[in-house]
Design an enzyme around this catalytic site. Structure first.
Site: not given
Ligand code: IFM
Length: 776
Positions: A605-606, A492, A349-350
């Site tokens: 995580k994010q 995640e 999804w990046d």
């Molecule tokens: O797509 C990301 C994910 O959101 C977090 N782990 C790494 C992936 C690739 O950059």
């Protein structure tokens, strides 16, 4: 890293490394990597060192080594490699004394230079300059130049050629092929990927010049997957300069720009032309190509009291151009671009959420090509849906070949508690990728107005993805609603959760859009409606969409303004995260806990809820956004490089420019910053796209909401001005923002009114508009 070496025309264009440290090779290899979207070349040194990672990747040339492994981008032959013996001593910077050293990436010219003054262990002194580029003008070409100026008379030996013995962490993806020398100078090596059967054709040729061209004593050698020359007895008088140029070309049987049926002879001819053309003329063409594609086309100027900021956005644009396979809509962008083996060259999804906006707003043709990749990969998405008992298009979390479907590896890092490999659940249950693609499709359409894209691909993508969600919902009898259970959201660190807000809201949005477009097609585009009806059974799908829409559970904002990330997050344990918030390297929490334990703690995580509030910003008030920021940010470790830039944009939205600036700087430093261990596996593609968003969508205040354009810049104190351009529905808008006002200019004035919301006011612009003095 040194950011201040550029002066004059090159001010804020150079990134330099001032020392040679063998333990930090990975950082320079990745951040200085070169490429042109067709191929990416990690910036290893010519000579070998322990701990180096020599990588050459050709976009889209995937191969699968064995049934129990996933498809990955194979590490192609090393054409950079050159070894030097100077008066019988191997040139090796770990030996002898380095008197001066600087390696510089000239971002403007996309050229890498290494300048070294080296004293060999036997006391001889040499000045060496190594330069190279991967041509943007002819994407098959790699050019190198080495100059050696000894302080004493020197006899030189050089070994150089093509080394196809490369592996991806030990996995050899190529079959042995023919090797041959042509005209006594042109080395040719043919290879084929073991499973996907892609032919690779490599050529290299050398040219030696002292006062004039010389033909050194040479002997051609061949080995398994290797062809090279041993040159010897090259005598260089004291103070004179020997120049060695090496021209290499790379072609594959997938190249769409090559019409020749016989690739090898064609590639050989190109190599001959390239060598005849010479380094300087090739470089000039290459620099012009970069200028046309990036620097003149998407200029961004930041007047800041810290020159790093200007360099940071250029560095991001540089890598975005290096990593993007703009030439071929069967390909997409890897999470590490083409700069390392990390994530195996796979697309996440990046692309849609972090990188695509850059192209949608500045180079729609490239954005369209990347979306066409998704359209063409529908067969894999259908298969994934079917295998999981769903309908429609369930896009793979990680994607490689168009028809591969899911390619996420199943096993990952060591679990510190059990000692087993940790299972990666993303490929099974990180499902928001499907609505991310739908969202990016819609965003592209709204920003560009590309109706042809919509007719050919866009409507279908939006409806097919909605079909997946409509089938994915689970009826909750007790609550009388549809849930989405057992997922991983963007965060995640929370696996197997029910009703992740990001997933539910974006799925709902996806279905809502599909209803809107089915209606529109029926009334305004009956032929297209019929075509899609045959393919997707629109009548039945629409009925289902309408039935489920208002029954989809959307987690609701609590009284304190907090939106629950999922059904259980807010009930989990709260611990002191200070140690991990202040970590030097990401993922430090896993030195103390395993993923199962992290799952039970309120730690993210994010960005998760926060990215929802960025994408679907209309659904949430400023107060709600602030409350969620205050709740979730302190619990977010930014362990994914995708997190900081999103937070920067949101901090801008919340009017906290200084916090936004701090986050922009931290995002910029992920690759470019002084931590020398951040980028070993490759640069962080999404973060680099996110940096552009932090600048243009954040400080530049550019946003498309509900199809309408808003431009309300708010600069951080450090900046006196920000100047950039965007493409909006087929025209170019130039934006110049200062601390006082913004000026928006339509590059071509038009009678057709352009409506833009500027600082909360609706404005109609015909040619140029300057806002009142900002009092905010
Ligand atoms: O797509 C990301 C994910 O959101 C977090 N782990 C790494 C992936 C690739 O950059």
């Amino acid at each position: 890293m040194n950011y201040t070496t550029g002066t004059g025309d090159l001010k804020d264009w150079l990134v330099a490394e001032d020392g040679f440290r063998p333990e930090w090779l990975g950082k320079g290899e990745a951040v200085f990597s070169l490429g042109n979207g067709y191929m990416g070349l990690r910036s290893v040194t010519e000579e070998h060192y322990a701990n180096e990672t020599r990588n050459l990747f050709v976009a889209g040339s995937f191969n699968k080594f064995a049934d129990n492994e996933v498809t990955e981008l194979p590490n192609a032959a090393d054409v950079l490699w050159m070894e030097f013996k100077l008066n019988g001593v191997r040139f090796d910077l770990t030996q002898g004394t380095i008197h001066s050293y600087r390696r510089t990436l000239n971002v403007k010219h996309a050229e890498l230079t290494r300048e070294v003054t080296w004293e060999s262990p036997s006391g001889d002194m040499y000045d060496l300059v190594f330069s190279r580029f991967v041509s943007m003008a002819n994407v098959h070409v790699i050019a190198q130049r080495v100059t050696i100026t000894p302080k004493q008379a020197t006899t030189l030996a050089v070994t150089s050629g093509i080394n196809g013995q490369m592996t991806n962490s030990g996995v050899q993806h190529f079959l042995e092929g023919d090797k041959r020398l042509y005209d006594g100078r042109f080395m040719q090596q043919l290879q084929k990927t073991t499973e996907s059967g892609i032919d690779f054709v490599f050529h290299s040729v050398h040219r030696f010049k002292a006062a004039e061209t010389i033909e050194p004593k040479s002997i051609i050698k061949m080995d398994r997957r290797k062809i090279f020359f041993d040159y010897s007895d090259i005598v260089v008088p004291a103070g004179e300069t020997l120049t060695i140029e090496k021209y290499s070309t790379v072609f594959t049987s997938r190249d769409r720009d090559v019409e020749a049926t016989d690739l090898a002879p064609y590639a050989l001819d190109v190599t001959k032309d390239v060598e005849a053309f010479g380094y300087d003329r090739l470089l000039e063409e290459h620099v012009n190509a970069w200028d046309g594609l990036v620097w003149s086309h998407v200029p961004i100027q930041i007047e800041s009291n810290d020159m790093f900021d200007q360099l940071a956005i250029r560095f991001a644009q540089y890598h975005l151009a290096v990593m993007t396979p703009k030439h071929d809509n069967r390909m997409n962008i890897g999470a590490k671009g083409l700069s390392g083996e990390g994530y195996k060259g796979h697309t996440f999804w990046d692309t849609e959420i972090f990188i695509l906006p850059y192209y949608t707003y500045t180079n729609p043709k490239i954005a369209r090509s990347l979306l066409e990749y998704r359209y063409q990969s529908l067969s894999g998405a259908h298969r994934k849906a079917k295998e999981n008992g769903y309908e429609g298009a369930m896009f793979p979390w990680e994607s490689a070949w168009l028809d591969d479907g899911e390619v996420t590896p199943v096993w990952g890092a060591a679990d510190i508690v059990t000692g087993e490999a940790t299972k990666i659940w993303s490929g099974f249950i990180e499902q928001h990728i499907t609505s991310d693609i739908a969202f990016a499709t819609w965003q592209y359409y709204q920003v560009t107005g590309d109706q042809d894209f919509m007719d050919q691909y866009g409507y279908e993508l939006l409806i097919d993805t909605a079909k997946f969600w409509a089938s994915r919902l689970e009826w909750n009898e007790a609550a009388g609603r549809y849930d989405i259970n057992e997922v991983v959201g963007p965060d995640e660190y929370k696996e197997h959760v029910d009703n992740n807000a990001f997933t539910n809201y974006t799925a709902h949005w996806n279905i809502q859009k599909a209803i809107e477009y089915v209606e529109l097609l029926r009334s305004e585009k009956p032929e297209l409606f019929e075509r899609l009806n045959e393919k997707l059974d629109l009548e039945t799908a629409e009925e289902r969409f309408r039935h489920v829409l208002d029954l989809i559970y959307l987690p609701q904002v609590r009284e304190d303004g907090v939106l629950p990330q999922d059904d259980t997050y807010l009930n989990k344990q709260i611990i002191d995260l200070t140690k991990y918030k202040n970590q030097e390297n990401v993922g430090s929490m896993f030195l103390d806990y395993n993923l199962e334990q992290v799952n039970e703690i309120q730690v993210s995580k994010q960005a998760d809820v926060m990215i929802l509030m960025y994408l679907l910003e209309d659904l949430f008030t400023a107060d709600v956004k602030r409350a969620n920021w205050e709740y979730y940010e302190p619990k977010t470790l930014h362990d994914s490089s995708l997190s900081l830039s999103t937070h920067s944009v949101l901090a801008s939205d919340l009017g906290d420019q200084e916090l936004a600036y701090d986050l922009f700087r931290r995002a910029s430093e992920i690759d470019l910053g002084p931590n020398m261990k951040t980028s070993d596996a490759g640069i962080h593609a999404a973060s680099l796209g996110g940096i552009w968003q932090a600048v243009v969508n954040g400080f530049g205040g550019v946003r498309m909401t509900g199809g309408k354009l808003r431009i309300s810049p708010m600069l951080p104190k450090a900046w006196t001005s920000l100047t950039f351009s965007i493409e909006w529905q087929g025209e170019t808008l130039d934006v110049h923002a200062t601390q006082q006002h913004v000026t928006i200019t339509r590059r071509v004035a038009s009678e057709k009114p352009l409506q833009v919301e500027v600082y909360g006011e609706k404005r109609v612009i015909t040619d140029t508009f300057t806002s009142d003095v900002l009092t905010v």
